[in-house]
Design a protein around this motif. Structure first.
Motif, PDB file in Angstrom:
ATOM      1  N   GLY A 268       0.808  -1.218   0.000  1.00  0.00           N
ATOM      2  CA  GLY A 268       0.000   0.000   0.000  1.00  0.00           C
ATOM      3  C   GLY A 268       0.837   1.263   0.000  1.00  0.00           C
ATOM      4  N   GLN A 269       1.952   1.254   0.724  1.00  0.00           N
ATOM      5  CA  GLN A 269       2.820   2.429   0.765  1.00  0.00           C
ATOM      6  C   GLN A 269       3.412   2.714  -0.620  1.00  0.00           C
ATOM      7  OE1 GLN A 269       5.877   2.192   3.747  1.00  0.00           O
ATOM      8  NE2 GLN A 269       6.740   4.199   3.248  1.00  0.00           N
ATOM      9  N   LEU A 270       3.777   1.642  -1.314  1.00  0.00           N
ATOM     10  CA  LEU A 270       4.307   1.801  -2.675  1.00  0.00           C
ATOM     11  C   LEU A 270       3.242   2.389  -3.605  1.00  0.00           C
ATOM     12  CD1 LEU A 270       6.459   1.295  -4.876  1.00  0.00           C
ATOM     13  CD2 LEU A 270       5.497  -1.005  -5.120  1.00  0.00           C
ATOM     14  N   ARG A 271       2.022   1.893  -3.491  1.00  0.00           N
ATOM     15  CA  ARG A 271       0.953   2.402  -4.362  1.00  0.00           C
ATOM     16  C   ARG A 271       0.694   3.881  -4.105  1.00  0.00           C
ATOM     17  NH1 ARG A 271      -1.717  -2.219  -2.687  1.00  0.00           N
ATOM     18  NH2 ARG A 271      -3.308  -0.971  -1.620  1.00  0.00           N
ATOM     19  N   ARG A 272       0.689   4.271  -2.839  1.00  0.00           N
ATOM     20  CA  ARG A 272       0.459   5.688  -2.518  1.00  0.00           C
ATOM     21  C   ARG A 272       1.597   6.558  -3.043  1.00  0.00           C
ATOM     22  NH1 ARG A 272      -1.514   3.208   2.167  1.00  0.00           N
ATOM     23  NH2 ARG A 272       0.508   3.418   3.233  1.00  0.00           N
ATOM     24  N   ALA A 273       2.826   6.063  -2.907  1.00  0.00           N
ATOM     25  CA  ALA A 273       3.978   6.828  -3.411  1.00  0.00           C
ATOM     26  C   ALA A 273       3.903   6.973  -4.930  1.00  0.00           C
ATOM     27  CB  ALA A 273       5.278   6.144  -2.994  1.00  0.00           C
ATOM     28  N   PHE A 274       3.514   5.891  -5.593  1.00  0.00           N
ATOM     29  CA  PHE A 274       3.374   5.939  -7.057  1.00  0.00           C
ATOM     30  C   PHE A 274       2.309   6.955  -7.457  1.00  0.00           C
ATOM     31  CE2 PHE A 274       1.326   4.768 -10.996  1.00  0.00           C
ATOM     32  CZ  PHE A 274       2.378   4.439 -11.833  1.00  0.00           C
ATOM     33  N   ASP A 275       1.151   6.883  -6.815  1.00  0.00           N
ATOM     34  CA  ASP A 275       0.052   7.792  -7.159  1.00  0.00           C
ATOM     35  C   ASP A 275       0.447   9.242  -6.922  1.00  0.00           C
ATOM     36  OD1 ASP A 275      -1.263   5.464  -7.649  1.00  0.00           O
ATOM     37  OD2 ASP A 275      -2.683   5.626  -5.990  1.00  0.00           O
ATOM     38  N   ASP A 276       1.136   9.506  -5.825  1.00  0.00           N
ATOM     39  CA  ASP A 276       1.552  10.886  -5.513  1.00  0.00           C
ATOM     40  C   ASP A 276       2.561  11.397  -6.538  1.00  0.00           C
ATOM     41  OD1 ASP A 276      -0.084  10.870  -3.301  1.00  0.00           O
ATOM     42  OD2 ASP A 276       1.527  10.469  -1.858  1.00  0.00           O
ATOM     43  N   ALA A 277       3.520  10.534  -6.914  1.00  0.00           N
ATOM     44  CA  ALA A 277       4.528  10.947  -7.892  1.00  0.00           C
ATOM     45  C   ALA A 277       3.890  11.199  -9.252  1.00  0.00           C
ATOM     46  CB  ALA A 277       5.615   9.875  -8.005  1.00  0.00           C
ATOM     47  N   ALA A 278       2.936  10.339  -9.637  1.00  0.00           N
ATOM     48  CA  ALA A 278       2.255  10.523 -10.918  1.00  0.00           C
ATOM     49  C   ALA A 278       1.460  11.823 -10.924  1.00  0.00           C
ATOM     50  CB  ALA A 278       1.335   9.333 -11.186  1.00  0.00           C
ATOM     51  N   ALA A 279       0.774  12.121  -9.815  1.00  0.00           N
ATOM     52  CA  ALA A 279      -0.009  13.353  -9.733  1.00  0.00           C
ATOM     53  C   ALA A 279       0.894  14.584  -9.799  1.00  0.00           C
ATOM     54  CB  ALA A 279      -0.826  13.362  -8.443  1.00  0.00           C
ATOM     55  N   ASP A 280       2.033  14.534  -9.102  1.00  0.00           N
ATOM     56  CA  ASP A 280       2.962  15.671  -9.132  1.00  0.00           C
ATOM     57  C   ASP A 280       3.509  15.894 -10.539  1.00  0.00           C
ATOM     58  OD1 ASP A 280       2.589  16.039  -6.444  1.00  0.00           O
ATOM     59  OD2 ASP A 280       4.434  14.988  -5.841  1.00  0.00           O
ATOM     60  N   ASP A 281       3.787  14.800 -11.248  1.00  0.00           N
ATOM     61  CA  ASP A 281       4.322  14.899 -12.607  1.00  0.00           C
ATOM     62  C   ASP A 281       3.317  15.574 -13.532  1.00  0.00           C
ATOM     63  OD1 ASP A 281       6.356  14.116 -14.661  1.00  0.00           O
ATOM     64  OD2 ASP A 281       4.677  12.958 -15.429  1.00  0.00           O
ATOM     65  N   ARG A 282       2.057  15.186 -13.440  1.00  0.00           N
ATOM     66  CA  ARG A 282       1.024  15.781 -14.301  1.00  0.00           C
ATOM     67  C   ARG A 282       0.749  17.230 -13.913  1.00  0.00           C
ATOM     68  NH1 ARG A 282       1.692  13.974 -18.646  1.00  0.00           N
ATOM     69  NH2 ARG A 282       3.677  13.586 -17.626  1.00  0.00           N
ATOM     70  N   LEU A 283       0.816  17.546 -12.620  1.00  0.00           N
ATOM     71  CA  LEU A 283       0.623  18.933 -12.188  1.00  0.00           C
ATOM     72  C   LEU A 283       1.713  19.837 -12.755  1.00  0.00           C
ATOM     73  CD1 LEU A 283      -0.440  18.464  -8.447  1.00  0.00           C
ATOM     74  CD2 LEU A 283      -1.862  19.336 -10.316  1.00  0.00           C
ATOM     75  N   ALA A 284       2.940  19.321 -12.816  1.00  0.00           N
ATOM     76  CA  ALA A 284       4.046  20.115 -13.361  1.00  0.00           C
ATOM     77  C   ALA A 284       3.821  20.412 -14.839  1.00  0.00           C
ATOM     78  CB  ALA A 284       5.363  19.381 -13.154  1.00  0.00           C
ATOM     79  N   VAL A 285       3.336  19.416 -15.588  1.00  0.00           N
ATOM     80  CA  VAL A 285       3.061  19.629 -17.007  1.00  0.00           C
ATOM     81  C   VAL A 285       1.939  20.657 -17.181  1.00  0.00           C
ATOM     82  CG1 VAL A 285       2.183  18.533 -19.109  1.00  0.00           C
ATOM     83  CG2 VAL A 285       3.871  17.350 -17.707  1.00  0.00           C
ATOM     84  N   GLY A 286       0.853  20.491 -16.421  1.00  0.00           N
ATOM     85  CA  GLY A 286      -0.259  21.431 -16.518  1.00  0.00           C
ATOM     86  C   GLY A 286       0.132  22.845 -16.135  1.00  0.00           C
ATOM     87  N   ALA A 287       1.044  22.970 -15.160  1.00  0.00           N
ATOM     88  CA  ALA A 287       1.483  24.299 -14.734  1.00  0.00           C
ATOM     89  C   ALA A 287       2.213  25.031 -15.853  1.00  0.00           C
ATOM     90  CB  ALA A 287       2.391  24.175 -13.512  1.00  0.00           C
ATOM     91  N   GLU A 288       2.974  24.307 -16.671  1.00  0.00           N
ATOM     92  CA  GLU A 288       3.669  24.944 -17.796  1.00  0.00           C
ATOM     93  C   GLU A 288       2.673  25.507 -18.806  1.00  0.00           C
ATOM     94  OE1 GLU A 288       6.916  25.598 -18.271  1.00  0.00           O
ATOM     95  OE2 GLU A 288       7.076  24.915 -16.192  1.00  0.00           O
ATOM     96  N   PHE A 289       1.607  24.771 -19.072  1.00  0.00           N
ATOM     97  CA  PHE A 289       0.606  25.252 -20.019  1.00  0.00           C
ATOM     98  C   PHE A 289      -0.142  26.455 -19.453  1.00  0.00           C
ATOM     99  CE2 PHE A 289       0.542  20.582 -21.337  1.00  0.00           C
ATOM    100  CZ  PHE A 289       1.485  20.796 -22.322  1.00  0.00           C
ATOM    101  N   ARG A 290      -0.467  26.414 -18.178  1.00  0.00           N
ATOM    102  CA  ARG A 290      -1.165  27.560 -17.570  1.00  0.00           C
ATOM    103  C   ARG A 290      -0.277  28.789 -17.567  1.00  0.00           C
ATOM    104  NH1 ARG A 290      -2.724  23.511 -14.071  1.00  0.00           N
ATOM    105  NH2 ARG A 290      -1.178  24.156 -12.511  1.00  0.00           N
ATOM    106  N   ARG A 291       1.011  28.608 -17.354  1.00  0.00           N
ATOM    107  CA  ARG A 291       1.939  29.743 -17.325  1.00  0.00           C
ATOM    108  C   ARG A 291       1.919  30.496 -18.648  1.00  0.00           C
ATOM    109  NH1 ARG A 291       7.201  30.497 -18.934  1.00  0.00           N
ATOM    110  NH2 ARG A 291       7.397  28.315 -19.601  1.00  0.00           N
ATOM    111  N   LEU A 292       1.769  29.762 -19.743  1.00  0.00           N
ATOM    112  CA  LEU A 292       1.772  30.376 -21.070  1.00  0.00           C
ATOM    113  C   LEU A 292       0.369  30.651 -21.595  1.00  0.00           C
ATOM    114  CD1 LEU A 292       4.568  28.243 -22.755  1.00  0.00           C
ATOM    115  CD2 LEU A 292       4.747  30.591 -21.928  1.00  0.00           C
ATOM    116  N   GLY A 293      -0.645  30.319 -20.808  1.00  0.00           N
ATOM    117  CA  GLY A 293      -2.018  30.547 -21.257  1.00  0.00           C
ATOM    118  C   GLY A 293      -2.422  29.632 -22.392  1.00  0.00           C
ATOM    119  N   ILE A 294      -1.874  28.417 -22.410  1.00  0.00           N
ATOM    120  CA  ILE A 294      -2.147  27.467 -23.486  1.00  0.00           C
ATOM    121  C   ILE A 294      -3.286  26.537 -23.080  1.00  0.00           C
ATOM    122  CG2 ILE A 294      -1.206  25.469 -24.725  1.00  0.00           C
ATOM    123  CD1 ILE A 294       1.497  26.849 -24.673  1.00  0.00           C
ATOM    124  N   PRO A 295      -4.348  26.446 -23.879  1.00  0.00           N
ATOM    125  CA  PRO A 295      -5.416  25.494 -23.580  1.00  0.00           C
ATOM    126  C   PRO A 295      -4.862  24.075 -23.495  1.00  0.00           C
ATOM    127  CG  PRO A 295      -6.116  27.018 -25.285  1.00  0.00           C
ATOM    128  CD  PRO A 295      -4.651  27.251 -25.071  1.00  0.00           C
TER     129      PRO A 295
END
Length: 320
Positions: A268-295
């Protein structure tokens, strides 16, 4: 062979492409839904689509530039007969021509796009999105160029802009190229963005279709392209990339690097760590698009990707 489904070409998407359960393709594309997408895309780019902006020089168009006397060599079809009747001298109409938009589809063909645990692979969804977007651009009588890309170390393959059937034929040709299921290195859109920047085409539309996995080494290039063009980012993902399910011990292989990892998904600890890392990775990508105002539109391999694409654009071309 009895009991074994034989692959057949799928009509209407990429002619001649063989479909199998492992490579099912994007599925049927309903014209009615696609037309809704075309409406949203047509109102995109701040009014810079064909017919909505002026070009240089004189030629056929909707807006009158001037009426002038006829000169030898002029096209007689351009004679304005009302002005001619008033002046008793042949007069020619010159219009302000509509300037064609140049649009680009940047398509990720890296090894990670072959992944899929739901109805489609990511490559299948990307193929469908590229076809629908390309069709909408061509129907607007605008020019379409295609750039396919893979790893950060590999070259981008550019198809120069063209219009009409030639543009769609070139797009279909790019889609028909089968890429390896494994190897090639990490995905990066950097080379494709550089190719568009080097093309020196006038400001238009750039649609990037990718899973955006790998290093965020494309920030500077995306900033440069976004300064000249309207950009839409279409991210394709699979649900299993974002949530680790308990299926016991499994062997995971990174399709782009070939790295193999044996993990116990019952931890369970591994699954939570995986889910958190995946969410952080996608948030970083989305933040780049928001920074430039890209849909930023996300399409899943599970469910109706076409309906999600239509919902991703409202009538003003912004994310809904």
């Amino acid at each position: 062979m009895t009991g074994v489904a034989q692959p057949v070409p799928e009509p209407g998407i990429v002619p001649g492409r063989i479909r199998t359960p492992a490579r099912p393709g994007p599925g049927p594309i309903a014209d009615e839904i696609a037309r809704h997408l075309e409406l949203g895309l047509s109102r995109r780019v701040g009014g810079r689509l064909s017919g909505d902006h002026r070009g240089l020089g004189a030629g056929e168009g909707l807006d009158l530039d001037r009426i002038r006397p006829y000169e030898p060599g002029d096209d007689v079809r351009r004679i304005d007969w009302n002005a001619t009747a008033r002046s008793l001298v042949p007069q020619v109409r010159e219009d302000v021509p509509d300037r064609q938009l140049t649009a680009w589809i940047l398509l990720d063909t890296s090894a990670s796009m072959h992944f899929g645990t739901a109805r489609h692979r990511k490559a299948d969804v990307a193929e469908g999105a590229a076809i629908v977007v390309g069709r909408a651009i061509v129907r607007r009588r605008d020019r379409l160029g295609t750039v396919t890309f893979g790893s950060s170390d590999g070259p981008a393959r550019l198809t120069p802009p063209s219009g009409g059937r030639l543009a769609m034929a070139r797009l279909v040709g790019a889609l028909a190229v089968e890429t390896p299921d494994e190897g090639g290195g990490r995905t990066s859109v950097r080379a494709a963005l550089r190719a568009v920047a080097a093309s020196r085409t006038t400001g238009g539309l750039v649609v990037v279709i990718s899973d955006f996995r790998g290093p965020l080494d494309w920030r500077a290039e995306l900033t440069a392209v976004g300064g000249r063009h309207s950009v839409i980012a279409i991210e394709v993902f699979d649900p299993r990339e974002e949530t680790l399910v308990d299926v016991g011990e499994v062997t995971l292989t990174d399709p782009e690097t070939g790295r193999i990892l044996r993990v116990d998904t019952g931890d369970g600890q591994l699954r939570r760590a995986f889910d958190d890392a995946a969410a952080d990775d996608r948030l970083a990508v989305g933040a780049e698009f928001r920074r430039l105002g890209i849909p930023h539109i996300r399409l899943s391999t599970d469910g109706s990707w076409l309906a999600a694409l239509v919902r991703g654009l409202d009538t003003r071309g912004r994310p809904a």
